[in-house]
Design an enzyme around this catalytic site. Structure first.
Site, PDB file in Angstrom:
ATOM      1  N   GLU A 388       0.795  -1.236   0.000  1.00 38.06           N
ATOM      2  CA  GLU A 388       0.000   0.000   0.000  1.00 38.06           C
ATOM      3  C   GLU A 388       0.825   1.284   0.000  1.00 38.06           C
ATOM      4  O   GLU A 388       0.400   2.293   0.561  1.00 38.06           O
ATOM      5  CB  GLU A 388      -0.951   0.012   1.197  1.00 38.06           C
ATOM      6  CG  GLU A 388      -2.033  -1.052   1.107  1.00 38.06           C
ATOM      7  CD  GLU A 388      -3.137  -0.878   2.129  1.00 38.06           C
ATOM      8  OE1 GLU A 388      -2.863  -0.311   3.191  1.00 38.06           O
ATOM      9  OE2 GLU A 388      -4.272  -1.298   1.851  1.00 38.06           O
ATOM     10  N   GLU A 460      -6.504  -7.855  -0.929  1.00 40.40           N
ATOM     11  CA  GLU A 460      -7.198  -7.745   0.368  1.00 40.40           C
ATOM     12  C   GLU A 460      -8.624  -7.258   0.147  1.00 40.40           C
ATOM     13  O   GLU A 460      -8.895  -6.530  -0.815  1.00 40.40           O
ATOM     14  CB  GLU A 460      -6.511  -6.732   1.296  1.00 40.40           C
ATOM     15  CG  GLU A 460      -5.180  -7.157   1.819  1.00 40.40           C
ATOM     16  CD  GLU A 460      -4.538  -6.106   2.737  1.00 40.40           C
ATOM     17  OE1 GLU A 460      -5.272  -5.420   3.482  1.00 40.40           O
ATOM     18  OE2 GLU A 460      -3.311  -5.972   2.676  1.00 40.40           O
TER      19      GLU A 460
HETATM   20  C1  GAL Z   1      -4.917  -2.836   4.718  1.00 34.00           C
HETATM   21  C2  GAL Z   1      -3.510  -3.256   5.104  1.00 34.00           C
HETATM   22  C3  GAL Z   1      -3.491  -4.415   6.063  1.00 34.00           C
HETATM   23  C4  GAL Z   1      -4.487  -4.226   7.139  1.00 34.00           C
HETATM   24  C5  GAL Z   1      -5.826  -4.047   6.508  1.00 34.00           C
HETATM   25  C6  GAL Z   1      -6.947  -3.978   7.491  1.00 34.00           C
HETATM   26  O1  GAL Z   1      -4.966  -1.543   4.270  1.00 34.00           O
HETATM   27  O2  GAL Z   1      -2.785  -3.584   3.966  1.00 34.00           O
HETATM   28  O3  GAL Z   1      -2.209  -4.587   6.594  1.00 34.00           O
HETATM   29  O4  GAL Z   1      -4.148  -3.108   7.888  1.00 34.00           O
HETATM   30  O5  GAL Z   1      -5.822  -2.860   5.757  1.00 34.00           O
HETATM   31  O6  GAL Z   1      -8.145  -4.027   6.805  1.00 34.00           O
END
Ligand code: GAL
Length: 807
Positions: A388, A460
Site C-alpha cells: 500500500e 485484500e
Molecule cells: C490494509 C492493510 C493491512 C491491514 C488491513 C486492514 O490496508 O494492507 O495490513 O491493515 O488494511 O483491513
C-alpha cells in the site's frame, strides 16, 4: 552437508551488556532460553507496544566437534527481529538488518577448536531503526528476538552453495495431472577451480524410485543441469506431488557434498484473464496471514507454523495464502508446498517508503526473499512493492529488476491501495475495500488496473471495513460472514480477476493507531487462537473433503431487535440440507437456492419456517394456505413489522376467508410462535449421496460442555521445544458454541510441559485457547483445563525426547 541445530541452551538478557561477548563472562544468572524466542511475552491485549522494544542480548556456548576441523562451517539465523550483530569469541563476525529473512555467516576461520566457543548476539528490537517496515505507522506488531531457528552447516571446504530448480514447459499440458517438462537446475558451487576434477551428479526420485539422473563435468562455479522429463506427475493444488532432488558434488570420484530438496514440477501463468496452473484456470481463493500468535508474537516452532497452513487448507478450504506483509517461516511455506496451497509472498513493508539507506535495505530484502524462497513450488508470485505504498518509479523499477534477475520463472506483483498506478510488475495486485455492506462486492478490473493486458488480483478485502469479535452480537457476526460471501461471489463473477485474498485469517495484535483500542485488530475470520468465527464457514464450505454444516443463528430470537429473527443462513458443502422444526420436515435447501450464484457453495437464506403441513390444515384451501404461508413466513422472519403490501394481504385474507383474529393468532402460534410452550428444536441434516452426513440441532441450551481440542498430544523435544495449540470452546449439549460465554478458565500443567501465557484467562464469545510447550525434562505431561464451576478436561501428552536438553 550436515546440519547442526543451535536452538538449545541460549542465555538471554533484556538489556544488552557488552561483556556477554567475552569468554570470561559468567552467564549463570541470565535466563535460560530456547529458540524460537520472543524478546518479551505480552498479555493477550491491552499493553504498551513499547514494552518489547529495546536492545537485548543472547549468548550461547558450544564446543566445536573435532571432526569439523579443516571443514567449512556456516552459521545461519533464520530470523532475528530486527537488527542483529553477531559476535564469536569476542569478535564481531557480522550483522543483519531486517527481521524477516535469514542470514548466514561463514565462521570457519573464527572457530576455536578444543575449547568452548562464545556466540553472542546483540538484537535491536526497536521500531525506530531505519529499515522496512519502520519509519511511519504499521498495522501489526513487529515483536523481536531470535524468533526463528539457528543452525550450523558443516561441509568440506568445497561445497554446493546454492541450487535453484524450476520447470520449463515447451508444450501445452493436455493431461492436467501429468506432463512433459524440462527441469532446469542452476547450481552455484564453492570450489577451487584450479583443480578441474569436479563433477555434479543430480538424481530425481519419486519416493524411492529413480526417475532421472544427470551427470556433468564442472568447468566453472555456476553449473546448469537439465533433466528432460516426460510422464511427470505435476504439482497442483489438488495433488501437490513432490519429487526429491539429490545433488552430489563429486571430486576425484568421491562425493564431497550432498544436498537434498523436495521440488514440485508445475507450470504457472498469470494471463490477462486470470491465473493458470498447469494450463488450467484456477481462481485463487485465499486469506492473508500474519505470522503472529498470542503472547509470544512471532516465536513459534515448526509444528505451529505447519499447523497454520493445515488450517488454511483443510479447515478453511483455501487454495492460497498471502504472507502479509513479509516472508514467513520456511516451515510454513514448506507445508504449503506439501499441502498444495498457493503462496503470494512479499517484501517486508507497510505503506511507508524511507530514505536512500532504507531503500538500499529494501533492495537487499527483495534479493534475500527471492534467493531464500525460490525453490518452493507453492510460491507463485513475488510482491515487490511495499504494501500500500505510493508510486516511486525508480524504486519499483529496481525491485522488479532484482526479482526478475534472480528468478526467471515467477511473475511479480506489488500491493497497492490506489487505482491506475505505475506498474512495473506482471500482475496488478490491489486491496479492494469497496464493499461496505450494501454495494458491490468488488470493483471491476477495468476500473482499477493500469494495464488490461496483464493479470489482476485482489490482495485484500473486508478487514477494517467490518471488525468483528467472536462475542459480537449475532447479526454482526452474520453480516461479517455475508460480507466475505458477497466479495467472494463478486470475485467469482468477474472472470478476469485472477482471485482474491481476504483480510484476514485471524485476529492479530497491533499498534495504538489501529485496532479496537485493546491492541487487537478483530479482522480475522478466526480469533487469535484460530477458533473459527461465522465468516470462516464461507471459506470452509468451498472444500469437499470435510462436510461442513453451519447455521448463522442460535435460533434464539430474543438476540434480535424486537425479537424479530431476521435473516438466517445455512452454510454447507453437502448436496442439500433438510430442515426440521420439532421433528416436522419444513424444507430441503439446495445450493441453487442461494442468492450468491458465483460460488460452488454459498450461504442459503432460510425462507421457510412453515413447511407444507399448512396445506393439510382443514381451515384453509390450497390457495388460502399459499397466502397464509407467505404471511406467516414473513412474520417468522421479520415479526409483525409487515410491509404495506403484506399488511393489506393479511387484512384481505382475514376478510375474504372469514378468518377471525383468534384463527389468525392460532395459525401464528401453531406455525411460528411458541412462547411458553415446549422448546422449539430446529434440526438440519446435511445430505450427501442420499445419506445424512452431518446434523446440527439448534434448541434452547440446557447443558454446557467444555470442549478442548489439542493440535497434537504426541510432541517431540530435542533440538528445541515443541508446542501444542489448545483450542477451548464452551458448547451446548448439541455442540453449538455458546457465543456469550466470556467466563474464566484455569489451566494447570504437570510433567514435561509448561504453559505459554497466563494460567487464568477468559473465553471470549465461547472460545479461546492456550498453548503448551515441552520442557525437555520429562517424557509425559498433563494439561488440566478447569472452570470455576468445576467442569474439567484433562489431556495427556506423550513427549518423545530425542536429545538431552542443554541447560
Ligand atoms: C490494509 C492493510 C493491512 C491491514 C488491513 C486492514 O490496508 O494492507 O495490513 O491493515 O488494511 O483491513
Amino acid at each position: 552437508m550436515s546440519r547442526i541445530s543451535l536452538n538449545d541452551g541460549w542465555k538471554y538478557e533484556e538489556c544488552f551488556n557488552e561483556s556477554i561477548i567475552h569468554r570470561d563472562f559468567d552467564d549463570s544468572t541470565l535466563e535460560a532460553v530456547r529458540l524460537p524466542h520472543t524478546c518479551k511475552e505480552l498479555p493477550l491485549h491491552y499493553f504498551n507496544e513499547e514494552d518489547y522494544q529495546f536492545v537485548c542480548g543472547y549468548r550461547k556456548t558450544f564446543i566445536p566437534d573435532q571432526t569439523w576441523e579443516g571443514k567449512s562451517v556456516r552459521l545461519t539465523f533464520d530470523g532475528v527481529g530486527h537488527y542483529a550483530e553477531v559476535y564469536l569469541n569476542g569478535n564481531k563476525i557480522g550483522q543483519h538488518n531486517t527481521g524477516y529473512t535469514a542470514f548466514t555467516l561463514d565462521i570457519t576461520k573464527e572457530l576455536s577448536f578444543g575449547e568452548e566457543n562464545i556466540l553472542a548476539v546483540l538484537v535491536d528490537t526497536r521500531e525506530s531503526i531505519n529499515t522496512p517496515p519502520f519509519g511511519f505507522v504499521v498495522d501489526y506488531l513487529t515483536y523481536g528476538g531470535i524468533y526463528r531457528e539457528v543452525y550450523l552447516d558443516v561441509t568440506e571446504k568445497n561445497y554446493i552453495a546454492d541450487i535453484f530448480s524450476r520447470s520449463i514447459f515447451e508444450e501445452t499440458i493436455v493431461d492436467e495431472n501429468k506432463g512433459k517438462s524440462i527441469l532446469r537446475s542452476s547450481l552455484e558451487l564453492n570450489i577451487d577451480l584450479k583443480k578441474r576434477r569436479y563433477k555434479i551428479k543430480q538424481s530425481l526420485f519419486d519416493g524411492e524410485i529413480l526417475v532421472n539422473r544427470e551427470e556433468k563435468e564442472v568447468g566453472s562455479s555456476n553449473v546448469e543441469v537439465f533433466h528432460m522429463l516426460s510422464d511427470i506427475v505435476l504439482w497442483s493444488v489438488d495433488n501437490p506431488h513432490r519429487y526429491k532432488l539429490v545433488t552430489e558434488l563429486i571430486y576425484d570420484g568421491n562425493v564431497i557434498d550432498v544436498r537434498q530438496e523436495y521440488i514440485g514440477i508445475r507450470k504457472i501463468e498469470f494471463k490477462a484473464d486470470g491465473f493458470y496452473l498447469n494450463d488450467r484456470k484456477v481462481k485463487i481463493r485465499g486469506l492473508n496471514r500474519h505470522q503472529s500468535y498470542p503472547y509470544v508474537g512471532y516465536a513459534m516452532p515448526e509444528s505451529m507454523q505447519r499447523l497454520d497452513a493445515k488450517i488454511l487448507k483443510e479447515e478453511l478450504g483455501c487454495n492460497a495464502v498471502r504472507t502479509s506483509h513479509y516472508p514467513q517461516s520456511q516451515f510454513f511455506i514448506d507445508e504449503c508446498d506439501r499441502l498444495g496451497l498457493l503462496v503470494f509472498t512479499e517484501m517486508p513493508g507497510w505503506q511507508h517508503i524511507g530514505n536512500e539507506q532504507w531503500k538500499q535495505q529494501a533492495y537487499k530484502n527483495v534479493e534475500e526473499m527471492v534467493l531464500q524462497y525460490r525453490n518452493h513450488p507453492s510460491i507463485i508470485l513475488w510482491g515487490v512493492r511495499i504494501n500500500e505504498s505510493k508510486d516511486d518509479d525508480e524504486f519499483y523499477k529496481k525491485t522488479n529488476e532484482i526479482a526478475h534477475a534472480l528468478d526467471d520463472s515467477r511473475p511479480t506483483g506489488g500491493v497497492r491501495c490506489h487505482k491506475k498506478s505505475s506498474m512495473f510488475e506482471d500482475v496488478y495486485t490491489y486491496n479492494d475495500f469497496v464493499h461496505s455492506g450494501a454495494n458491490q462486492g468488488c470493483d471491476t478490473k477495468k476500473k482499477i488496473t493500469s494495464d488490461m493486458n496483464k493479470a489482476y488480483l485482489v490482495s485484500e478485502y473486508n478487514g477494517h471495513m467490518y471488525p468483528t469479535k467472536s462475542y459480537d452480537w449475532e447479526e454482526h457476526r452474520m453480516e461479517h460472514m455475508l460480507r466475505h460471501a458477497r466479495v467472494l461471489d463478486a470475485i467469482g463473477k468477474n472472470e478476469d480477476i485472477a482471485g482474491s485474498f481476504g483480510w484476514c485469517m485471524f485476529d492479530y495484535n497491533t499498534h495504538k493507531d489501529f485496532g479496537s483500542g485493546d491492541k487487537i485488530c478483530y479482522h480475522g475470520v478466526m480469533d487469535m487462537f484460530r477458533n473459527p468465527k461465522s465468516a470462516a464457514a464461507v471459506y470452509a464450505i468451498q472444500q469437499e473433503e470435510n462436510t461442513v454444516l453451519e447455521i448463522s443463528s442460535s435460533m434464539d430470537i430474543g438476540e434480535h431487535p424486537a425479537s424479530n429473527r431476521g435473516a438466517t443462513y445455512i452454510l454447507s458443502n453437502a448436496d442439500s440440507v433438510r430442515m426440521y422444526k420439532n421433528g416436522r420436515f419444513i424444507k430441503e435447501f439446495f445450493g441453487k437456492d442461494s442468492e450468491y450464484t458465483n460460488l460452488k457453495n454459498a450461504p442459503i437464506a432460510i425462507d421457510d419456517y412453515i413447511g407444507d403441513e399448512i396445506f393439510s390444515d382443514e381451515r384453509l384451501t390450497k390457495k388460502q394456505a399459499i397466502l397464509v404461508k407467505d404471511i406467516l413466513n414473513h412474520a417468522a422472519i421479520n415479526g409483525f413489522k409487515m410491509t404495506p403490501v403484506l399488511a393489506l394481504k393479511a387484512l384481505w385474507c382475514m376478510a375474504a376467508y372469514r378468518l377471525t383474529f383468534a384463527d389468525a393468532t392460532d395459525l401464528f402460534s401453531k406455525y411460528v410462535g411458541n412462547w411458553g410452550g415446549s422448546s422449539t428444536e430446529y434440526r438440519f441434516d446435511a445430505i450427501k449421496g442420499g445419506e445424512v452426513v452431518k446434523t446440527v440441532i439448534k434448541s434452547p441450551m440446557k447443558e454446557r460442555k467444555l470442549n478442548v481440542e489439542v493440535s497434537n498430544t504426541e510432541l517431540s523435544d530435542g533440538d528445541t521445544y515443541d508446542v501444542a495449540a489448545v483450542r477451548i470452546t464452551m458448547r451446548d449439549e448439541y455442540g453449538n458454541i455458546l457465543p456469550f460465554y466470556n467466563d474464566p478458565v484455569v489451566a494447570a500443567v504437570t510433567g514435561g510441559i509448561e504453559l505459554i501465557g497466563p494460567r487464568v484467562f477468559s473465553l471470549n464469545g465461547g472460545m479461546g485457547g492456550t498453548y503448551v510447550k515441552t520442557t525437555g525434562l520429562e517424557d509425559r505431561g498433563k494439561l488440566v483445563i478447569e472452570l470455576p464451576t468445576g467442569e474439567k478436561s484433562e489431556i495427556d501428552f506423550k513427549i518423545n525426547i530425542n536429545k538431552k536438553r542443554v541447560l
